[in-house]
Motif scaffolding. Structure first.
Motif, PDB file in Angstrom:
ATOM      1  N   ASP A 164      14.066 -47.584 -24.973  1.00 40.53           N
ATOM      2  CA  ASP A 164      14.834 -48.503 -25.824  1.00 40.53           C
ATOM      3  C   ASP A 164      16.329 -48.264 -25.680  1.00 40.53           C
ATOM      4  OD1 ASP A 164      12.647 -49.787 -26.897  1.00 40.53           O
ATOM      5  OD2 ASP A 164      12.631 -48.639 -28.761  1.00 40.53           O
ATOM      6  N   THR A 165      17.109 -49.259 -26.096  1.00 41.21           N
ATOM      7  CA  THR A 165      18.560 -49.135 -26.189  1.00 41.21           C
ATOM      8  C   THR A 165      18.907 -49.068 -27.662  1.00 41.21           C
ATOM      9  OG1 THR A 165      18.884 -50.378 -24.151  1.00 41.21           O
ATOM     10  CG2 THR A 165      20.766 -50.234 -25.644  1.00 41.21           C
ATOM     11  N   VAL A 166      19.739 -48.095 -28.036  1.00 41.73           N
ATOM     12  CA  VAL A 166      20.144 -47.927 -29.430  1.00 41.73           C
ATOM     13  C   VAL A 166      21.660 -47.894 -29.536  1.00 41.73           C
ATOM     14  CG1 VAL A 166      18.038 -46.710 -30.123  1.00 41.73           C
ATOM     15  CG2 VAL A 166      19.987 -45.407 -29.290  1.00 41.73           C
ATOM     16  N   SER A 167      22.150 -48.095 -30.748  1.00 39.27           N
ATOM     17  CA  SER A 167      23.571 -48.052 -31.035  1.00 39.27           C
ATOM     18  C   SER A 167      23.817 -46.999 -32.114  1.00 39.27           C
ATOM     19  CB  SER A 167      24.021 -49.428 -31.531  1.00 39.27           C
ATOM     20  OG  SER A 167      25.374 -49.414 -31.893  1.00 39.27           O
ATOM     21  N   VAL A 168      24.863 -46.220 -31.968  1.00 43.46           N
ATOM     22  CA  VAL A 168      25.201 -45.169 -32.935  1.00 43.46           C
ATOM     23  C   VAL A 168      25.834 -45.826 -34.165  1.00 43.46           C
ATOM     24  CG1 VAL A 168      26.560 -43.073 -33.304  1.00 43.46           C
ATOM     25  CG2 VAL A 168      25.530 -43.510 -31.068  1.00 43.46           C
ATOM     26  N   ILE A 169      25.406 -45.433 -35.374  1.00 42.41           N
ATOM     27  CA  ILE A 169      25.883 -46.072 -36.600  1.00 42.41           C
ATOM     28  C   ILE A 169      26.922 -45.238 -37.356  1.00 42.41           C
ATOM     29  CG2 ILE A 169      23.759 -47.376 -36.917  1.00 42.41           C
ATOM     30  CD1 ILE A 169      23.076 -45.325 -39.173  1.00 42.41           C
ATOM     31  N   LYS A 170      27.269 -44.071 -36.826  1.00 37.43           N
ATOM     32  CA  LYS A 170      28.202 -43.176 -37.519  1.00 37.43           C
ATOM     33  C   LYS A 170      28.918 -42.333 -36.469  1.00 37.43           C
ATOM     34  CE  LYS A 170      28.014 -39.216 -40.613  1.00 37.43           C
ATOM     35  NZ  LYS A 170      27.196 -38.314 -41.393  1.00 37.43           N
ATOM     36  N   ASP A 171      30.193 -42.035 -36.679  1.00 33.24           N
ATOM     37  CA  ASP A 171      30.888 -41.117 -35.773  1.00 33.24           C
ATOM     38  C   ASP A 171      30.187 -39.762 -35.814  1.00 33.24           C
ATOM     39  OD1 ASP A 171      32.796 -42.952 -35.035  1.00 33.24           O
ATOM     40  OD2 ASP A 171      34.398 -42.124 -36.281  1.00 33.24           O
ATOM     41  N   LEU A 172      29.854 -39.238 -34.636  1.00 31.76           N
ATOM     42  CA  LEU A 172      29.149 -37.960 -34.546  1.00 31.76           C
ATOM     43  C   LEU A 172      29.974 -36.976 -33.747  1.00 31.76           C
ATOM     44  CD1 LEU A 172      25.620 -39.369 -33.620  1.00 31.76           C
ATOM     45  CD2 LEU A 172      26.392 -38.622 -35.868  1.00 31.76           C
ATOM     46  N   LYS A 173      30.277 -35.835 -34.348  1.00 31.06           N
ATOM     47  CA  LYS A 173      30.996 -34.783 -33.634  1.00 31.06           C
ATOM     48  C   LYS A 173      30.040 -34.098 -32.675  1.00 31.06           C
ATOM     49  CE  LYS A 173      34.125 -33.812 -37.437  1.00 31.06           C
ATOM     50  NZ  LYS A 173      34.572 -32.805 -38.402  1.00 31.06           N
ATOM     51  N   VAL A 174      30.521 -33.817 -31.455  1.00 27.39           N
ATOM     52  CA  VAL A 174      29.705 -33.118 -30.462  1.00 27.39           C
ATOM     53  C   VAL A 174      29.898 -31.625 -30.689  1.00 27.39           C
ATOM     54  CG1 VAL A 174      29.270 -32.760 -28.011  1.00 27.39           C
ATOM     55  CG2 VAL A 174      29.944 -35.024 -28.837  1.00 27.39           C
ATOM     56  N   SER A 212      35.429 -30.902 -28.681  1.00 29.30           N
ATOM     57  CA  SER A 212      36.316 -31.683 -29.544  1.00 29.30           C
ATOM     58  C   SER A 212      36.025 -33.174 -29.406  1.00 29.30           C
ATOM     59  CB  SER A 212      37.778 -31.397 -29.187  1.00 29.30           C
ATOM     60  OG  SER A 212      38.023 -31.794 -27.852  1.00 29.30           O
ATOM     61  N   GLN A 213      34.994 -33.534 -28.633  1.00 29.40           N
ATOM     62  CA  GLN A 213      34.645 -34.935 -28.428  1.00 29.40           C
ATOM     63  C   GLN A 213      33.887 -35.503 -29.611  1.00 29.40           C
ATOM     64  OE1 GLN A 213      32.512 -34.461 -24.723  1.00 29.40           O
ATOM     65  NE2 GLN A 213      34.184 -35.488 -23.638  1.00 29.40           N
ATOM     66  N   VAL A 214      33.949 -36.844 -29.736  1.00 27.20           N
ATOM     67  CA  VAL A 214      33.246 -37.544 -30.803  1.00 27.20           C
ATOM     68  C   VAL A 214      32.522 -38.737 -30.198  1.00 27.20           C
ATOM     69  CG1 VAL A 214      33.538 -38.862 -32.943  1.00 27.20           C
ATOM     70  CG2 VAL A 214      34.957 -36.860 -32.530  1.00 27.20           C
ATOM     71  N   VAL A 215      31.279 -38.946 -30.611  1.00 26.18           N
ATOM     72  CA  VAL A 215      30.545 -40.152 -30.241  1.00 26.18           C
ATOM     73  C   VAL A 215      30.899 -41.191 -31.298  1.00 26.18           C
ATOM     74  CG1 VAL A 215      28.285 -41.189 -29.863  1.00 26.18           C
ATOM     75  CG2 VAL A 215      28.675 -38.794 -29.253  1.00 26.18           C
ATOM     76  N   LYS A 216      31.553 -42.263 -30.886  1.00 27.10           N
ATOM     77  CA  LYS A 216      32.072 -43.264 -31.822  1.00 27.10           C
ATOM     78  C   LYS A 216      30.988 -44.228 -32.300  1.00 27.10           C
ATOM     79  CE  LYS A 216      36.499 -42.305 -31.775  1.00 27.10           C
ATOM     80  NZ  LYS A 216      37.208 -41.956 -32.973  1.00 27.10           N
ATOM     81  N   LYS A 273      19.694 -37.481 -33.509  1.00 31.58           N
ATOM     82  CA  LYS A 273      18.708 -37.666 -34.560  1.00 31.58           C
ATOM     83  C   LYS A 273      18.534 -39.170 -34.768  1.00 31.58           C
ATOM     84  CE  LYS A 273      19.404 -33.347 -36.957  1.00 31.58           C
ATOM     85  NZ  LYS A 273      19.593 -32.701 -38.236  1.00 31.58           N
ATOM     86  N   SER A 274      17.301 -39.592 -34.974  1.00 29.49           N
ATOM     87  CA  SER A 274      17.007 -41.015 -35.108  1.00 29.49           C
ATOM     88  C   SER A 274      17.661 -41.635 -36.343  1.00 29.49           C
ATOM     89  CB  SER A 274      15.502 -41.241 -35.155  1.00 29.49           C
ATOM     90  OG  SER A 274      14.927 -40.543 -36.228  1.00 29.49           O
ATOM     91  N   GLU A 275      18.028 -40.843 -37.325  1.00 33.50           N
ATOM     92  CA  GLU A 275      18.634 -41.372 -38.541  1.00 33.50           C
ATOM     93  C   GLU A 275      20.076 -41.853 -38.324  1.00 33.50           C
ATOM     94  OE1 GLU A 275      19.925 -37.470 -40.966  1.00 33.50           O
ATOM     95  OE2 GLU A 275      17.912 -37.418 -40.095  1.00 33.50           O
ATOM     96  N   PHE A 276      20.669 -41.549 -37.161  1.00 31.47           N
ATOM     97  CA  PHE A 276      22.042 -41.968 -36.882  1.00 31.47           C
ATOM     98  C   PHE A 276      22.135 -43.069 -35.846  1.00 31.47           C
ATOM     99  CE2 PHE A 276      22.590 -37.425 -38.194  1.00 31.47           C
ATOM    100  CZ  PHE A 276      23.121 -37.713 -39.441  1.00 31.47           C
TER     101      PHE A 276
END
Length: 114
Positions: free
Chosen positions: A59-69, A73-77, A107-110
């Motif tokens: 599947d293709t999913v979209s991130v719903i919250k900024d996630l710190k790696v 210092s990177q962030v998944v937007k 995590k699937s919740e994000f």
């Protein structure tokens, strides 16, 4: 006195009733015995996204919250699309490759299914 059911998670025999739910003192799992046949009929764990859609491999999913790696210092937007996910067991439900960051677990919740 009726016999208490064994915990579906750890198979402990010390479960006790708390209102409409059963509680396992060993692993803290709570379950509703009337909903149990539906949850365990397939034998596989069903992984859902943040809005309740069932996720599958590829599947293709979209991130719903900024996630710190972690460890970086990177962030998944928010809104980052992740293609071709792979579902796994463990703390993080999804293994994937995020553009610009690389392989990581989510995590699937994000996420939400696109």
């Amino acid at each position: 006195m009726s016999e208490a059911p064994a915990c579906p998670e750890c198979k402990s025999e010390y479960a006790y009733e708390d209102g409409a739910l059963w509680v396992c003192p060993d692993c803290d799992h709570e379950w509703n015995p009337s909903a149990e046949p539906e949850a365990t009929s397939g034998g596989e764990k069903v992984i859902k996204d943040a809005v309740g859609n069932i996720l599958q491999d590829g599947d293709t999913v979209s991130v719903i919250k900024d996630l710190k790696v972690k460890g970086s210092s990177q962030v998944v937007k928010v809104g980052t699309k992740v293609k071709n996910i792979r579902l796994v067991d463990g703390d993080h439900d999804i293994d994937c490759k995020i553009p610009g960051i690389g392989a990581m677990g989510l995590k699937s919740e994000f996420v939400k299914k696109v």
